[in-house]
Design an enzyme around this catalytic site. Structure first.
Site, short mmCIF file in Angstrom:
data_model
loop_
_atom_site.label_atom_id
_atom_site.label_comp_id
_atom_site.label_asym_id
_atom_site.label_seq_id
_atom_site.Cartn_x
_atom_site.Cartn_y
_atom_site.Cartn_z
N LYS A 194 0.82 -1.41 0.22
CA LYS A 194 0.10 0.10 0.20
C LYS A 194 0.94 1.28 0.06
CE LYS A 194 -3.40 2.37 2.71
NZ LYS A 194 -4.37 2.23 3.85
N ARG A 253 -4.99 -4.49 6.09
CA ARG A 253 -5.66 -5.80 6.23
C ARG A 253 -7.19 -5.93 5.66
NH1 ARG A 253 -4.63 -2.46 10.54
NH2 ARG A 253 -6.02 -1.77 11.68
N GLU A 338 -4.55 -6.68 14.85
CA GLU A 338 -4.30 -5.47 14.29
C GLU A 338 -5.39 -4.35 14.60
OE1 GLU A 338 -2.42 -4.32 10.42
OE2 GLU A 338 -0.70 -4.85 11.54
O1 F6P Z 1 3.17 -2.76 9.49
C1 F6P Z 1 1.79 -3.10 9.65
C2 F6P Z 1 1.45 -2.90 8.09
O2 F6P Z 1 1.28 -1.41 8.03
C3 F6P Z 1 -0.05 -3.58 8.10
O3 F6P Z 1 -1.02 -2.77 8.36
C4 F6P Z 1 0.18 -3.81 6.43
O4 F6P Z 1 -0.78 -4.59 6.16
C5 F6P Z 1 1.58 -4.18 6.15
O5 F6P Z 1 2.20 -3.13 7.29
C6 F6P Z 1 2.06 -3.86 4.84
O6 F6P Z 1 2.22 -2.61 4.40
P1 F6P Z 1 2.27 -2.10 3.08
O7 F6P Z 1 1.23 -2.58 2.48
O8 F6P Z 1 2.13 -0.59 2.98
O9 F6P Z 1 3.46 -2.57 2.42
#
Ligand code: F6P
Length: 532
Positions: A194, A253, A338
């Protein structure tokens, strides 16, 4: 807030709920959505308890909050964001407004782009340097891994696309073992993040690119990105036509319904992926319209509140009697812990009660031969959430499936019924007598009266999986609203990330461990002495 429920609990805590269980209770303490049935009759919730629990939903304004969520209001108040993963499965395209703008045209256009790309990967018209894609590697972590990895495993019987691999851990073993079985010339790497800043994901993505660049001239052409950060995906060298974006109102999530589900879509095909979305949407419609006493997510949430905040049971076990749901407990650990593992309420005050429970589990029947001992006879009560299908996917082995179902139902029955001392004596009376008979019998007593719920469904199809995931998402939402917490931020992961960044130069030998605590400094020194 829980006074009335706690008083009620005090009056019935010693009651054996098996004594209440007749066919009428089984019907009354079950709710359905189509063929999916949620049975919570094997708990100590009675009609008065249920009424008090439903009062709680009204007192905490769950219906208004639910409508605010579906309506695009910024209910993630600490981050000032809407919470609209439900828009990703709103296939009818009914307008969903965020800040005065309908988000649905973008959502549906992205879904179409995903479907077009997935189809081209699957039919071989999109190729790598060496021809049709044989392997897809999804590199992501947390919500950018657990959702698609869980669902790809769950829907394995529908998998007719290229092989799919999921790499999440920064441990080099994860990526190295995956790359070792792939051909760089026919591999598509999907970087799912993300934020596109997560250190584990970006490190693994760089390693995959280095691996591919040894034999592929245009590595960028064999990479795709799933992210909200278009600028960062461009910096990484991924062309916009293979970047699938989404908005910040999709929590990590909760993101498998959109671009983060691309690897799943490639595995099972766009039609099956849409069926998965339709299943989620059916649960959304049910959650929005069914009265609370017939509403699966609300009832699942209320059993959770009853067992955790009222009865004081600190953990709950998720026990799918469905081997294809092997990764569901891990997925639910992130979704639930979480989301609802928070110490303060929305206004920043300390929570005057416990936050969400510890969630854990394994598929049955494996768990039976591992940890069920403690669930049956240990000193702590662990509410169990069983789930099982009427049929598996292997019709020729249906006799084996029936054995699976018998085991599932036997466990909830055993937890409820238990075995008293007299019965236990009878089991060993032919072998022992006197004090030894008593001693041996006591080891064979089961306290019983241990609660469980059971979710049944016809078969684990894409639509049913969509219903199950959305059921649990909305359960988390309801519990979060009742507890008054923000289920949609995750500040609790930040401190560890910051300290890892400051420790990196220390473990690399570029900085001193002097400003670290004694234990951490000693561990670094010991690891360095062993070759770190
Ligand atoms: O560290 C927790 C978190 O932010 C989760 O909520 C999320 O799913 C994961 O890290 C991965 O984040 P990203 O998709 O930004 O790499």
């Amino acid at each position: 807030m829980f006074d009335a429920l706690k008083s009620h609990h005090a009056t019935i805590a010693d009651r054996r709920f098996a004594d209440m269980l007749d066919a009428a209770r089984a019907a009354d303490f079950s709710a359905t959505l189509g063929d999916m049935r949620f049975d919570y009759s094997k708990t100590n919730i009675d009609a008065d308890g249920r009424a008090l629990l439903i009062d709680l939903l009204d007192a905490r304004g769950v219906a208004d909050r639910r409508d605010a969520m579906f309506g695009g209001q910024a209910i993630n108040e600490t981050e000032g964001r809407a919470v609209l993963h439900t828009a990703l499965r709103n296939l009818g395209g009914a307008p969903v407004m965020v800040d005065g703008q309908d988000v649905m045209p973008d959502v549906l256009a992205t879904l179409d782009r995903m479907a077009d790309f997935a189809s081209r990967v699957r039919d071989g018209s999109y190729t790598g340097q060496g021809g049709a894609i044989t392997d897809v590697i999804n590199i992501g972590i947390g919500g950018s891994d657990l959702g698609p990895a869980m669902a790809a495993r769950a829907l394995q019987p529908y998998h007719d696309g290229p092989r799919c691999h999921f790499v999440s851990n920064v441990d080099p073993a994860d990526i190295a073992q995956t790359l070792a079985v792939c051909d760089p010339a026919t591999t598509l790497v999907i970087v799912a993040s993300k934020t596109f800043t997560t250190i584990e994901t970006m490190t693994n993505a760089q390693t995959a690119r280095d691996w591919m660049s040894a034999s592929v001239s245009d590595t960028g052409a064999q990479f795709a990105a799933l992210s909200t950060a278009a600028d960062k995906t461009a910096d990484f060298g991924i062309a916009p036509e293979r970047v699938f974006g989404f908005a910040d109102w999709v929590g990590g999530r909760y993101s498998m319904w959109g671009p983060i589900g691309l690897s799943l879509m490639i595995a099972i095909g766009p039609d099956n992926f849409r069926a998965f979305l339709r299943g989620g949407q059916a649960m959304d419609d049910h959650f929005r319209t069914a009265p609370w006493d017939q509403n699966l997510p609300a009832l699942l949430a209320l059993t959770g509140i009853w067992h955790n905040q009222i009865c004081g049971y600190a953990t709950r076990a998720v026990l799918p009697y469905d081997n294809n749901l092997a990764r569901l407990p891990a997925y639910l650990q992130q979704l639930e812990m979480e989301s609802n593992g928070k110490g303060v309420s929305m206004d920043g005050a300390d929570l005057p009660y416990h936050s969400g429970p510890v969630v854990w589990g394994e598929p049955g029947t494996n768990g039976q031969h591992a940890f069920y001992q403690l669930i049956h006879q240990g000193t702590r009560v662990i509410p169990c959430e069983f789930m099982v299908a009427a049929r598996g996917h292997d019709d020729g082995l249906h006799h084996q499936h029936r054995l699976l179902v018998a085991n599932c139902l036997a466990q909830s029955e055993a937890l409820m019924m238990g075995r008293d001392l007299d019965t236990a004596r009878g089991k060993v009376a032919d072998k022992f007598d006197g004090a030894e008979l008593d001693r041996q019998a006591r080891h064979r007593v089961f306290p019983g009266n241990r609660p469980s719920t059971t979710l049944i469904y016809p078969k684990l199809t894409p639509a049913v999986l969509g219903q199950i995931v959305a059921l649990y998402e909305h359960r988390v939402f309801v519990e979060g609203v009742v507890l008054g917490i923000n289920s949609y931020d995750q500040w609790g992961v930040e401190l560890g990330k910051e300290l890892a960044t400051s420790l990196q130069p220390v473990v690399e030998g570029q900085a001193s461990a002097d400003d670290k605590d004694g234990s951490t400094a000693a561990l670094v020194a010991a690891l360095q002495a062993q070759g770190l």
